[in-house]
Design an enzyme around this catalytic site. Structure first.
Site, short mmCIF file in Angstrom:
data_model
loop_
_atom_site.label_atom_id
_atom_site.label_comp_id
_atom_site.label_asym_id
_atom_site.label_seq_id
_atom_site.Cartn_x
_atom_site.Cartn_y
_atom_site.Cartn_z
CG ASP A 33 2.83 -11.36 11.05
OD1 ASP A 33 2.27 -11.95 9.98
OD2 ASP A 33 2.11 -10.65 11.52
NE ARG A 43 4.69 -23.28 6.04
CZ ARG A 43 5.46 -24.41 6.21
NH1 ARG A 43 5.85 -24.97 7.32
NH2 ARG A 43 6.08 -25.34 5.07
CB ALA A 85 1.54 -13.08 14.01
CG ASN A 93 17.86 -2.28 21.95
OD1 ASN A 93 18.43 -2.41 22.95
ND2 ASN A 93 16.98 -1.18 21.66
CD GLU A 94 15.22 -4.44 18.62
OE1 GLU A 94 15.35 -3.53 18.10
OE2 GLU A 94 14.71 -4.29 19.80
CG ASP A 140 16.85 3.84 25.76
OD1 ASP A 140 17.77 4.27 26.36
OD2 ASP A 140 15.92 3.00 26.25
N GLY A 141 17.37 5.85 21.49
CA GLY A 141 17.41 5.79 20.13
C GLY A 141 18.65 6.73 19.91
#
Length: 265
Positions: free
Chosen positions: A150, A148, A185, A122-123, A45-46
């Protein structure tokens, strides 16, 4: 028809790419790295992500097909043992084109300099380069929350099986034109609160992040990683452009999901 081949770069992928090139030239196809009609990705996929970003400026004219030699071939539907079958299909079989939604990312700056614009297959993610990310989140032009934590991951439907899935996001079928926002997170206590769940935004709904002043941001778009300073806002929405895949046979999305994450090996 004009074609080009992009290889992962390992020996087995390069050998397959060379073999396919010879076969296609024998069938009378033209090798054209600048303006191909079909881009054949040999790898994982990369490799296909690299191919997409190389030809993102001609998505209306170029379609992609993948041969899977990598660790995960979610976009690649042909095996190395099927190379001859694929070449014959390209040469003699009318093919169907399947379109997947993309993510548009627009970064605007405090000093008014020219905005930066990207497409993700993808993102895209955003984090602070120096610790906790603090950013206002607007949806459809209205304040939604102050995040707030990561960072945030904004994914396409086809990318929902990648980083988004690891963050607990939903898997979305690529026929649905939407983007998904997943938290990394987040800080939630008596003082700071976020929605705490992935958000799915349909086409024409826009998400805008307005980071705290003076924050240096680490921004990724698929495999690309950048640090941006003096960012005023980052806008995300379903792009007008779509990525096109060549299909010579059924390649059911849910079967790919099962084979990748559930089925016994």
């Amino acid at each position: 028809m004009k074609f080009t081949i992009m290889s992962k770069g390992d020996q087995s992928s390069d050998t397959l790419a060379s073999t396919m090139k010879e076969y296609l030239l024998d069938f009378g196809f033209i090798m054209d790295e600048k303006e191909p009609d079909i881009v054949i990705s040999v790898g994982g996929d990369g490799t296909l992500l690299y191919a997409f970003h190389r030809y993102y400026n001609r998505l209306d004219e170029t379609a992609f097909v993948g041969v899977h030699t990598g660790h995960l071939g979610f976009y690649a539907d042909w095996l190395p043992t099927e190379v001859e079958k694929l070449v014959i299909a390209i040469a003699k079989t009318p093919f169907q084109v399947v379109e997947y939604p993309l993510l548009e990312v627009i970064i605007r700056y405090v000093n008014g300099s020219k905005e930066s614009q990207y497409l993700a297959m993808n993102e895209a993610t955003v984090k602070s380069a120096e610790g906790t990310l603090v950013t206002e989140v607007e949806i459809r032009g209205e304040y939604f929350e102050t995040f707030r934590g990561d960072g945030l991951c904004i994914s396409t439907p086809s990318g929902s099986t990648a980083y988004n899935k690891a963050l607990g996001g939903a898997i979305i079928h690529p026929s649905i034109e939407a983007i998904q926002i997943a938290e990394m997170a987040s800080i939630n206590n008596r003082v700071f609160r976020t929605v705490g769940s992935p958000l799915v935004l349909p086409k024409h709904h826009t998400c805008v992040l307005k980071p705290a002043a003076g924050m240096n941001l680490q921004i990724t778009v698929d495999h690309l990683t950048m640090v941006h300073q003096d960012v005023k806002s980052i806008q995300y929405r379903v792009a007008n452009e779509k990525v096109r895949f060549v299909r010579f046979r059924p390649f059911p999305f849910w079967k790919r999901v099962r084979d990748s994450f559930v089925a016994d090996k």
